[in-house]
Design an enzyme around this catalytic site. Sequence first.
Site, PDB file in Angstrom:
ATOM      1  N   ASP A   6      -4.073   6.197  -1.063  1.00 38.32           N
ATOM      2  CA  ASP A   6      -3.370   4.840  -1.875  1.00 38.32           C
ATOM      3  C   ASP A   6      -5.248   4.650  -2.468  1.00 38.32           C
ATOM      4  O   ASP A   6      -6.235   4.842  -1.925  1.00 38.32           O
ATOM      5  CB  ASP A   6      -3.066   4.205  -0.520  1.00 38.32           C
ATOM      6  CG  ASP A   6      -2.344   2.607  -1.496  1.00 38.32           C
ATOM      7  OD1 ASP A   6      -2.143   2.929  -2.197  1.00 38.32           O
ATOM      8  OD2 ASP A   6      -3.174   1.293  -0.994  1.00 38.32           O
ATOM      9  N   TYR A  38      -4.455  -0.949  -8.237  1.00 35.08           N
ATOM     10  CA  TYR A  38      -4.340   0.128  -9.045  1.00 35.08           C
ATOM     11  C   TYR A  38      -3.012  -0.834 -10.669  1.00 35.08           C
ATOM     12  O   TYR A  38      -2.848  -0.373 -11.957  1.00 35.08           O
ATOM     13  CB  TYR A  38      -3.869   0.864  -8.842  1.00 35.08           C
ATOM     14  CG  TYR A  38      -4.711   2.092  -7.978  1.00 35.08           C
ATOM     15  CD1 TYR A  38      -5.636   1.723  -8.262  1.00 35.08           C
ATOM     16  CD2 TYR A  38      -4.074   3.487  -8.250  1.00 35.08           C
ATOM     17  CE1 TYR A  38      -6.925   2.889  -8.031  1.00 35.08           C
ATOM     18  CE2 TYR A  38      -5.119   4.846  -7.776  1.00 35.08           C
ATOM     19  CZ  TYR A  38      -6.460   4.463  -7.691  1.00 35.08           C
ATOM     20  OH  TYR A  38      -7.078   5.037  -7.434  1.00 35.08           O
ATOM     21  N   CYS A  69       1.292   5.553  -2.226  1.00 37.15           N
ATOM     22  CA  CYS A  69       1.170   4.471  -2.920  1.00 37.15           C
ATOM     23  C   CYS A  69       2.176   4.937  -4.253  1.00 37.15           C
ATOM     24  O   CYS A  69       2.327   5.884  -4.782  1.00 37.15           O
ATOM     25  CB  CYS A  69       0.421   4.801  -3.481  1.00 37.15           C
ATOM     26  SG  CYS A  69      -0.346   3.386  -5.090  1.00 37.15           S
ATOM     27  N   THR A  71       2.858   3.148  -6.894  1.00 32.49           N
ATOM     28  CA  THR A  71       2.135   3.121  -8.368  1.00 32.49           C
ATOM     29  C   THR A  71       1.793   4.029  -8.622  1.00 32.49           C
ATOM     30  O   THR A  71       1.711   4.383  -9.926  1.00 32.49           O
ATOM     31  CB  THR A  71       0.820   1.688  -8.491  1.00 32.49           C
ATOM     32  OG1 THR A  71       1.373   0.530  -8.137  1.00 32.49           O
ATOM     33  CG2 THR A  71       0.327   1.279  -9.725  1.00 32.49           C
ATOM     34  N   CYS A 202       6.225  -1.421  -2.978  1.00 36.33           N
ATOM     35  CA  CYS A 202       4.723  -1.444  -2.925  1.00 36.33           C
ATOM     36  C   CYS A 202       4.625  -1.272  -1.384  1.00 36.33           C
ATOM     37  O   CYS A 202       4.527  -1.724  -0.213  1.00 36.33           O
ATOM     38  CB  CYS A 202       4.174  -2.426  -3.550  1.00 36.33           C
ATOM     39  SG  CYS A 202       2.062  -3.090  -3.211  1.00 36.33           S
ATOM     40  N   THR A 203       3.309  -0.491  -0.694  1.00 37.33           N
ATOM     41  CA  THR A 203       2.819   0.201   0.737  1.00 37.33           C
ATOM     42  C   THR A 203       2.003  -0.949   1.057  1.00 37.33           C
ATOM     43  O   THR A 203       1.849  -1.015   2.365  1.00 37.33           O
ATOM     44  CB  THR A 203       2.078   1.629   0.803  1.00 37.33           C
ATOM     45  OG1 THR A 203       0.932   1.791  -0.613  1.00 37.33           O
ATOM     46  CG2 THR A 203       3.100   2.941   0.257  1.00 37.33           C
ATOM     47  N   HIS A 204       1.758  -2.026   0.154  1.00 37.01           N
ATOM     48  CA  HIS A 204       0.863  -3.023   0.763  1.00 37.01           C
ATOM     49  C   HIS A 204       1.876  -3.793   1.446  1.00 37.01           C
ATOM     50  O   HIS A 204       1.696  -4.998   1.857  1.00 37.01           O
ATOM     51  CB  HIS A 204       0.305  -3.515  -0.419  1.00 37.01           C
ATOM     52  CG  HIS A 204      -1.003  -3.183  -0.745  1.00 37.01           C
ATOM     53  ND1 HIS A 204      -1.175  -2.162  -1.223  1.00 37.01           N
ATOM     54  CD2 HIS A 204      -2.725  -3.168  -0.444  1.00 37.01           C
ATOM     55  CE1 HIS A 204      -2.886  -1.731  -1.700  1.00 37.01           C
ATOM     56  NE2 HIS A 204      -3.475  -2.032  -0.997  1.00 37.01           N
TER      57      HIS A 204
HETATM   58  N1  DGL Z   1       0.044   0.198  -2.777  1.00 38.78           N
HETATM   59  C1  DGL Z   1       0.501   0.998  -3.926  1.00 38.78           C
HETATM   60  C2  DGL Z   1       1.360   0.838  -4.336  1.00 38.78           C
HETATM   61  O1  DGL Z   1       2.106   1.225  -3.326  1.00 38.78           O
HETATM   62  C3  DGL Z   1      -0.605  -0.014  -4.523  1.00 38.78           C
HETATM   63  C4  DGL Z   1      -1.103  -1.810  -4.997  1.00 38.78           C
HETATM   64  C5  DGL Z   1      -1.937  -1.785  -5.946  1.00 38.78           C
HETATM   65  O2  DGL Z   1      -3.216  -0.731  -5.319  1.00 38.78           O
HETATM   66  O3  DGL Z   1      -2.025  -2.424  -6.758  1.00 38.78           O
HETATM   67  O4  DGL Z   1       2.186   0.308  -5.090  1.00 38.78           O
END
Ligand code: DGL
Length: 282
Positions: A6, A38, A69, A71, A202-204
């Site tokens: 990620d 990202y 991730c 993205t 988004c995994t965040h």
């Molecule tokens: N955690 C990521 C996702 O699932 C990316 C977040 C990022 O770096 O912008 O998209």
Amino acid sequence: MIGIFDSGLGGLTVLRELVLRFPDASFVYLGDHANVPYGNRSSDEIVELTRRGVEALFKRGAKLVLLGCNTATAVAARRLQRVWLPDAGWPGHNILGIVAPTVEAATQTPWSVTKPLYPQKYMTDTIAVFGTTRTITSGVYIEEIRKRCPRMRIVQQASANLAGAIEDEAPESELDALVAEAVAGIVAQTGGVQPHRAILGCTHFPLVEHLFRAHLAPSTRILSQPEVVAYSLEDYLERKPHYADCDVAGLVALLTTGDADEISARARVFWPDAPAFSSARS
Ligand code: DGL
């Protein structure tokens, strides 16, 4: 050993679930904290950063890398799987993304089926997709869900700053305002109607799921991406068990391209038992 990649801490929401589901497997996680977030970067940058991350995990012994991730999956997975991997000198290695299992769960349709299946063609829910700018502009969720469930209404909303704010441990009030803005963006598109279901793409975002829960209607079901990804990986490993081979069962190693002590402290805020991060450079 299985690698998880990620841009930062978000993939830990997936890893945490995998560790519970596969206590005997070994995992190596890489968070690219030197380059997070990202979500607003160019496609070429995301492809190159993801390629580097995947290769670093291959070098650490992972034969299978799961992109934890959205993205990286939306922008880079296909290019890396089809263009880079065949000539990259890593025979027997593979890369998986997390969009496919999420679409499978949302549509109740296997990824291999790209046409509506009875009774899915009668699925007329409104589904909201939240994600980074790159994930949303890639259109991957809309495209893949619509193929399988053409009558489902899909509304999506990019949050340009939410993943970065989570990563930087922004105050709760700031995170709440960003989530409120994202939900308002969805509701504005549906004429005031709250969605039946929501994908936190988004995994965040599961790290602020309580805020999404507070702003979405109580009737909106939030699909748990870490859970569906774990379920899907279980199915994959039943078919290809050699990818789970490891020398030491139950090992979980966390690597970062950032400051290992600082990232360990941030991870323990939401995962108190998380092992310490080490520097990916050493
Ligand atoms: N955690 C990521 C996702 O699932 C990316 C977040 C990022 O770096 O912008 O998209």
